[in-house]
Scaffold this active site. Structure first.
Site, mmCIF file in Angstrom:
data_model
loop_
_atom_site.group_PDB
_atom_site.id
_atom_site.type_symbol
_atom_site.label_atom_id
_atom_site.label_comp_id
_atom_site.label_asym_id
_atom_site.label_seq_id
_atom_site.Cartn_x
_atom_site.Cartn_y
_atom_site.Cartn_z
ATOM 1 N N GLU A 63 0.829 -1.206 0.000
ATOM 2 C CA GLU A 63 0.000 0.000 0.000
ATOM 3 C C GLU A 63 0.860 1.251 0.000
ATOM 4 O OE1 GLU A 63 -3.921 2.133 1.757
ATOM 5 O OE2 GLU A 63 -3.578 0.020 2.156
ATOM 6 N N GLY A 83 -5.549 5.090 -0.591
ATOM 7 C CA GLY A 83 -5.891 3.685 -0.773
ATOM 8 C C GLY A 83 -7.392 3.457 -0.721
ATOM 9 N N VAL A 91 2.541 -16.081 -1.065
ATOM 10 C CA VAL A 91 2.819 -17.359 -1.721
ATOM 11 C C VAL A 91 4.015 -18.107 -1.141
ATOM 12 C CG1 VAL A 91 1.690 -16.676 -3.864
ATOM 13 C CG2 VAL A 91 4.132 -16.246 -3.587
ATOM 14 N N ARG A 92 4.842 -17.430 -0.374
ATOM 15 C CA ARG A 92 6.015 -18.077 0.225
ATOM 16 C C ARG A 92 6.413 -17.252 1.453
ATOM 17 N NH1 ARG A 92 8.706 -18.747 -4.091
ATOM 18 N NH2 ARG A 92 8.698 -20.997 -4.190
#
Length: 143
Positions: A63, A83, A91-92
Site C-alpha cells: 500500500e 488507498g 505465496v512463500r
C-alpha cells in the site's frame, strides 16, 4: 514516463522517511519510467511470533509503494491519492534479508489507479503478490 514530473530517489525517500514506512525501514531504491521499486528489511519489526515475515507488513509495503506511486502521477497541488482497496496473496514465507517490491500500473484513470505489486526475497523468489486500487480525490475534499 507516467510520472507528473521527473522525481529523484531522494525526493521519494523523503516521503518514506516518515510515519509507518519509516518505522518499518521502507526505502525507494529505483524509479523507472513506468515503475517504482522499494525495499523493506525483514527484521523483528516485521516478523510474526513464529519468526517469519508478517503478512500485514507485506501489505503495508504494497500500500505504501502504490500510494506513493499514485501521488507521483497526479498534480500534487490539486489532488491526493488514497488507498481504496488492497488484496495480497502470500505465496512463500521469508525470515531474513530484504523484501523488494516492484510496483507497476495496471490502470491509470482520472479517478482511480490500479497497481500490481510483486514482492521478492534476496533470492528473487516470489513472496507476495498484491493489487492496490487508489482513489484520486481533490485535495479540497480531504477533511
Amino acid at each position: 514516463m507516467i510520472w507528473f514530473r521527473k522525481y529523484a530517489l531522494t525526493e521519494v525517500n523523503t516521503i518514506f522517511d516518515k510515519y509507518m514506512t519509516q518505522l518499518l525501514g521502507i526505502k525507494a531504491i529505483e524509479i523507472n519510467d513506468d515503475s517504482i521499486i522499494a525495499a523493506m528489511p525483514i527484521t523483528d519489526n516485521v516478523r510474526q511470533p513464529f519468526g517469519i515475515l508478517h503478512g500485514g507488513a507485506s501489505v503495508v509495503l504494497a500500500e505504501s509503494i502504490g500510494s506513493v506511486a499514485s501521488n507521483l502521477i497526479i498534480d500534487p497541488e490539486k489532488y491526493a491519492g488514497v488507498g481504496l482497496d488492497i488484496n495480497a496473496n502470500h505465496v512463500r514465507s521469508a525470515s531474513e534479508g530484504m523484501l523488494t517490491a516492484t510496483c507497476s500500473a495496471l490502470h491509470i484513470g482520472k479517478t482511480t489507479h490500479v497497481w500490481d505489486i510483486k514482492m521478492h526475497d534476496d533470492n528473487q523468489k516470489l513472496i507476495c503478490i498484491s493489487r492496490l486500487t487508489v482513489a484520486i480525490i481533490e485535495k479540497s475534499r480531504i477533511i
